[in-house]
Design an enzyme around this catalytic site. Structure first.
Site, PDB file in Angstrom:
ATOM      1  N   LYS A  36      23.182  -7.976  34.969  1.00  0.00           N
ATOM      2  CA  LYS A  36      24.165  -8.978  35.425  1.00  0.00           C
ATOM      3  C   LYS A  36      24.533  -9.976  34.332  1.00  0.00           C
ATOM      4  O   LYS A  36      25.708 -10.179  34.048  1.00  0.00           O
ATOM      5  CB  LYS A  36      23.628  -9.758  36.634  1.00  0.00           C
ATOM      6  CG  LYS A  36      23.376  -8.968  37.870  1.00  0.00           C
ATOM      7  CD  LYS A  36      22.932  -9.848  39.026  1.00  0.00           C
ATOM      8  CE  LYS A  36      21.734 -10.714  38.726  1.00  0.00           C
ATOM      9  NZ  LYS A  36      20.520  -9.970  38.349  1.00  0.00           N
TER      10      LYS A  36
ATOM     11  N   SER B  16      21.348 -12.678  44.685  1.00  0.00           N
ATOM     12  CA  SER B  16      21.958 -12.618  46.027  1.00  0.00           C
ATOM     13  C   SER B  16      21.405 -11.448  46.841  1.00  0.00           C
ATOM     14  O   SER B  16      22.117 -10.504  47.170  1.00  0.00           O
ATOM     15  CB  SER B  16      23.486 -12.502  45.906  1.00  0.00           C
ATOM     16  OG  SER B  16      24.024 -13.511  45.104  1.00  0.00           O
TER      17      SER B  16
END
Length: 197
Positions: free
Chosen positions: A39, A107
């Site tokens: 990410k 998340s």
């Protein structure tokens, strides 16, 4: 207390006014995935590529926010939710000012992602950086999985705290199958169309 709050959203300039000034559309690129999935690497790479195309960006990374805005939060379920809520509210402020806001947050649950999407609204664009746990553990650039396996970190996502894979992300990047360059090209080509449409 609430009766003393009087927002002036209706009096401030509209998002479209800021977007005209910047010659771009504000959007939140919400990148999710396990620690070690890629990410942050993709987020910084995307930011650099957009900058080269004169796109004004803001990068919000989980670790960075935890050293400032969210430095009073721990890693309990409640604090993790609050961490993401604050991140989503911050990202919304930037996007509503025409800024392409790139967010990098694990998340891990459907509820957290739905909360983020609801806060941000139609400027929310979810990118699932998909990578199997065993590959993320092999990478373990921060040494966090090793610490979690030794019991030095509790409630670590993927080890003793679940990561629920999304089924409705707008883009999925399988970083165990794609090279960094391939992943970045796909990401950039999808984002630039939304920013400069």
């Amino acid at each position: 207390m609430a009766e003393n709050i009087h927002p002036i959203f209706d009096k401030s300039l509209k998002s479209s006014d800021k977007e005209v000034l910047l010659n771009q559309k504000g959007i939140v690129i919400w990148m999710i995935g396990l620690s070690g999935s890629g990410k942050s690497t993709l987020a910084t790479g995307l930011e650099n590529m957009l900058h080269q195309k004169n796109v004004y960006t803001m990068l919000l990374d989980g670790d960075n926010l935890r050293t400032g805005v969210n430095n009073n939060l721990g890693f309990s379920e409640e604090d993790r939710t609050e961490n993401i809520r604050r991140a989503a509210e911050t990202a919304k402020l930037f996007a509503n000012n025409g800024v392409v806001t790139i967010c990098s947050f694990i998340s891990p649950t459907k509820e957290i992602r739905e909360m983020s999407s609801k806060i941000i609204g139609d400027k929310y664009y979810e990118v699932f950086v998909s990578c199997p746990l065993e590959i993320c553990e092999e990478r373990d650039v921060k040494g966090l999985y090793a610490k979690a396996r030794r019991g030095e970190i509790k409630n670590f996502t993927g080890i003793d705290s679940p990561f629920v894979e999304p089924d409705n992300s707008q883009l999925v990047l399988k970083t165990d199958q794609l090279s960094l360059e391939e992943s970045l090209d796909i990401l950039f080509n999808n984002v630039i169309k939304k920013v400069k449409e």
